[in-house]
Design a protein around this motif. Structure first.
Motif, PDB file in Angstrom:
ATOM      1  N   ILE A  32       0.832  -1.199   0.000  1.00 18.50           N
ATOM      2  CA  ILE A  32       0.000   0.000   0.000  1.00 18.50           C
ATOM      3  C   ILE A  32       0.865   1.248   0.000  1.00 18.50           C
ATOM      4  CG2 ILE A  32      -1.785   1.278   1.240  1.00 18.50           C
ATOM      5  CD1 ILE A  32      -2.550  -1.462   2.522  1.00 18.50           C
ATOM      6  N   SER A  33       0.514   2.193  -0.852  1.00 15.09           N
ATOM      7  CA  SER A  33       1.162   3.500  -0.853  1.00 15.09           C
ATOM      8  C   SER A  33       0.077   4.571  -0.886  1.00 15.09           C
ATOM      9  CB  SER A  33       2.091   3.656  -2.059  1.00 15.09           C
ATOM     10  OG  SER A  33       1.361   3.556  -3.267  1.00 15.09           O
ATOM     11  N   TYR A  34       0.433   5.765  -0.406  1.00 14.54           N
ATOM     12  CA  TYR A  34      -0.525   6.869  -0.332  1.00 14.54           C
ATOM     13  C   TYR A  34      -0.004   8.047  -1.146  1.00 14.54           C
ATOM     14  CZ  TYR A  34      -2.947   4.421   3.416  1.00 14.54           C
ATOM     15  OH  TYR A  34      -3.650   3.501   4.134  1.00 14.54           O
ATOM     16  N   THR A  35      -0.931   8.701  -1.855  1.00 12.84           N
ATOM     17  CA  THR A  35      -0.532   9.816  -2.702  1.00 12.84           C
ATOM     18  C   THR A  35      -1.742  10.723  -2.934  1.00 12.84           C
ATOM     19  OG1 THR A  35       0.558  10.386  -4.780  1.00 12.84           O
ATOM     20  CG2 THR A  35      -1.011   8.547  -4.848  1.00 12.84           C
ATOM     21  N   LEU A  36      -1.616  11.658  -3.862  1.00 16.08           N
ATOM     22  CA  LEU A  36      -2.706  12.559  -4.228  1.00 16.08           C
ATOM     23  C   LEU A  36      -3.585  11.903  -5.292  1.00 16.08           C
ATOM     24  CD1 LEU A  36      -0.658  15.859  -4.468  1.00 16.08           C
ATOM     25  CD2 LEU A  36      -2.132  15.132  -2.584  1.00 16.08           C
ATOM     26  N   PRO A  37      -4.841  12.359  -5.448  1.00 16.83           N
ATOM     27  CA  PRO A  37      -5.730  11.722  -6.428  1.00 16.83           C
ATOM     28  C   PRO A  37      -5.146  11.653  -7.836  1.00 16.83           C
ATOM     29  CG  PRO A  37      -6.982  13.175  -5.014  1.00 16.83           C
ATOM     30  CD  PRO A  37      -5.541  13.395  -4.660  1.00 16.83           C
ATOM     31  N   SER A  38      -4.588  12.742  -8.327  1.00 16.00           N
ATOM     32  CA  SER A  38      -4.055  12.742  -9.692  1.00 16.00           C
ATOM     33  C   SER A  38      -2.865  11.791  -9.820  1.00 16.00           C
ATOM     34  CB  SER A  38      -3.656  14.166 -10.103  1.00 16.00           C
ATOM     35  OG  SER A  38      -2.755  14.725  -9.161  1.00 16.00           O
ATOM     36  N   SER A  39      -2.028  11.710  -8.791  1.00  7.00           N
ATOM     37  CA  SER A  39      -0.877  10.804  -8.819  1.00  7.00           C
ATOM     38  C   SER A  39      -1.316   9.350  -8.726  1.00  7.00           C
ATOM     39  CB  SER A  39       0.078  11.136  -7.674  1.00  7.00           C
ATOM     40  OG  SER A  39       0.579  12.447  -7.805  1.00  7.00           O
ATOM     41  N   CYS A  40      -2.379   9.105  -7.992  1.00  6.48           N
ATOM     42  CA  CYS A  40      -2.941   7.752  -7.903  1.00  6.48           C
ATOM     43  C   CYS A  40      -3.364   7.276  -9.290  1.00  6.48           C
ATOM     44  CB  CYS A  40      -4.124   7.762  -6.943  1.00  6.48           C
ATOM     45  SG  CYS A  40      -4.873   6.156  -6.657  1.00  6.48           S
ATOM     46  N   ALA A  41      -4.003   8.140 -10.024  1.00  2.72           N
ATOM     47  CA  ALA A  41      -4.423   7.782 -11.387  1.00  2.72           C
ATOM     48  C   ALA A  41      -3.224   7.510 -12.278  1.00  2.72           C
ATOM     49  CB  ALA A  41      -5.284   8.904 -11.970  1.00  2.72           C
ATOM     50  N   ARG A  42      -2.182   8.330 -12.153  1.00  2.00           N
ATOM     51  CA  ARG A  42      -0.997   8.123 -12.981  1.00  2.00           C
ATOM     52  C   ARG A  42      -0.316   6.793 -12.652  1.00  2.00           C
ATOM     53  NH1 ARG A  42      -0.470  13.817 -12.302  1.00  2.00           N
ATOM     54  NH2 ARG A  42       0.937  13.575 -10.517  1.00  2.00           N
ATOM     55  N   ALA A  43      -0.316   6.402 -11.381  1.00  2.00           N
ATOM     56  CA  ALA A  43       0.294   5.128 -10.997  1.00  2.00           C
ATOM     57  C   ALA A  43      -0.467   3.957 -11.610  1.00  2.00           C
ATOM     58  CB  ALA A  43       0.330   5.002  -9.478  1.00  2.00           C
ATOM     59  N   LEU A  44      -1.788   4.054 -11.651  1.00  2.00           N
ATOM     60  CA  LEU A  44      -2.591   2.984 -12.235  1.00  2.00           C
ATOM     61  C   LEU A  44      -2.368   2.928 -13.746  1.00  2.00           C
ATOM     62  CD1 LEU A  44      -4.436   1.050 -10.711  1.00  2.00           C
ATOM     63  CD2 LEU A  44      -6.388   2.394 -11.482  1.00  2.00           C
ATOM     64  N   GLU A  45      -2.287   4.088 -14.370  1.00  2.00           N
ATOM     65  CA  GLU A  45      -2.072   4.131 -15.815  1.00  2.00           C
ATOM     66  C   GLU A  45      -0.691   3.580 -16.184  1.00  2.00           C
ATOM     67  OE1 GLU A  45      -2.736   7.279 -19.470  1.00  2.00           O
ATOM     68  OE2 GLU A  45      -2.193   8.063 -17.498  1.00  2.00           O
ATOM     69  N   ALA A  46       0.306   3.893 -15.374  1.00  2.00           N
ATOM     70  CA  ALA A  46       1.674   3.458 -15.669  1.00  2.00           C
ATOM     71  C   ALA A  46       1.929   2.004 -15.295  1.00  2.00           C
ATOM     72  CB  ALA A  46       2.660   4.357 -14.936  1.00  2.00           C
ATOM     73  N   GLY A  47       1.021   1.407 -14.543  1.00  2.00           N
ATOM     74  CA  GLY A  47       1.222   0.029 -14.118  1.00  2.00           C
ATOM     75  C   GLY A  47       2.084  -0.112 -12.884  1.00  2.00           C
ATOM     76  N   THR A  48       2.391   1.002 -12.202  1.00  2.00           N
ATOM     77  CA  THR A  48       3.129   0.919 -10.944  1.00  2.00           C
ATOM     78  C   THR A  48       2.203   0.649  -9.766  1.00  2.00           C
ATOM     79  OG1 THR A  48       3.028   3.327 -10.719  1.00  2.00           O
ATOM     80  CG2 THR A  48       4.984   2.394 -11.771  1.00  2.00           C
TER      81      THR A  48
END
Length: 276
Positions: A32-48
């Motif tokens: 589990i990691s915590y971040t901002l909403p926009s960064s959360c979306a980028r992590a899902l898009e990038a596959g991280t």
């Protein structure tokens, strides 16, 4: 089977959703990691990240995701944590600074102006610092904990969920859990149930009391203020009325060019248990 990676939002309103991951046994099966909403979306898009509580707007832009059913961060009344802040009345606003932490609220801001508050505004992305925003623009969009901490008596403020509900009669969904399709082969069969149970346990009165007690000093707000926010302003169920609001949001966002054409809403389908 590897541990799936969860990207969660580091705001107070996510705390009930993460209850079992932080206080129960669910967390041992995930990273589990915590971040901002926009960064959360980028992590899902990038596959991280494999699973993320992503802004509703991000779902329209990231392919091959499935929504975990039943759970959302939504509102059926003023939300208090999504604010348009200005020193002038709304009809005098011409330039708007948009919080870089946000995706959905940015699209919602543009919808409200284009549909009901009068179009023709110009927008710029900025870090969520209201004084810097208002030094260069007529208004600023502030979301999440910074909005909760704001002294609203100093400004004109517009609660964006309240405005949406007033004009549409529909709830507004800000975020929901989504999983990458290519991670599903390594996911537990009861994935959706795990997240639903965590939400249910996080909304129990004793859990809300503990969350409010732990977060009050962080946000410099009274525990009673945080309890009311979590139990009255935020709605954590992805139900049919919320889905109607979500589909209307996608439609309006596409009409004004804030998002691509409304996506097909695909829910994770968990396998039915075998009956011997």
């Amino acid at each position: 089977m590897r541990r799936l990676r969860i990207s969660a939002i580091s705001y107070l309103n996510t705390a009930p959703l993460m209850w079992d991951f932080e206080h129960g046994e669910a967390g041992r099966d995930f990273d589990i990691s915590y971040t901002l909403p926009s960064s959360c979306a980028r992590a899902l898009e990038a596959g991280t990240a494999d699973i993320g509580i992503i802004p509703a707007a991000a779902y329209a832009q990231i392919p091959r995701l499935e929504i975990l059913p039943g759970v959302a961060i939504a509102s059926r009344r003023p939300v208090r944590s999504i604010l348009l802040v200005s020193r002038v009345p709304v009809d005098q606003i011409r330039t708007v600074a948009l919080d870089t932490s946000s995706m959905t609220s940015v699209a919602l801001t543009k919808i409200l102006f284009e549909k009901w508050l009068g179009g023709g505004r110009t927008y710029a992305s900025m870090e969520p610092n209201v004084e810097k925003m208002l030094a260069h623009h007529d208004a600023g969009l502030i979301i999440g904990d910074p909005a909760l901490e704001m002294d609203r008596a100093r400004y004109h403020t517009l609660d964006l969920a309240e405005e949406w509900i007033r004009h549409t009669g529909k709830p507004f969904i800000f975020a929901f859990w989504a999983v990458r399709q290519d991670a599903l082969r390594e996911a537990p069969q009861d994935l959706a149930t795990i997240f639903q149970h965590s939400r249910d346990h996080g909304l129990e009165p004793a859990s809300i009391e503990q969350i409010a007690r732990e977060w009050a000093p962080r946000l410099r707000l009274a525990e009673s203020n945080l309890r009311s926010y979590l139990t009255e302003n935020i709605y954590y169920h992805l139900d049919p009325p919320c889905l109607e609001g979500l589909q209307l949001f996608y439609r309006y966002a596409a009409e004004i060019g804030a998002l691509p054409a409304g996506p097909r809403i695909d829910f994770l389908r968990e396998p039915k248990p075998c009956i011997a």
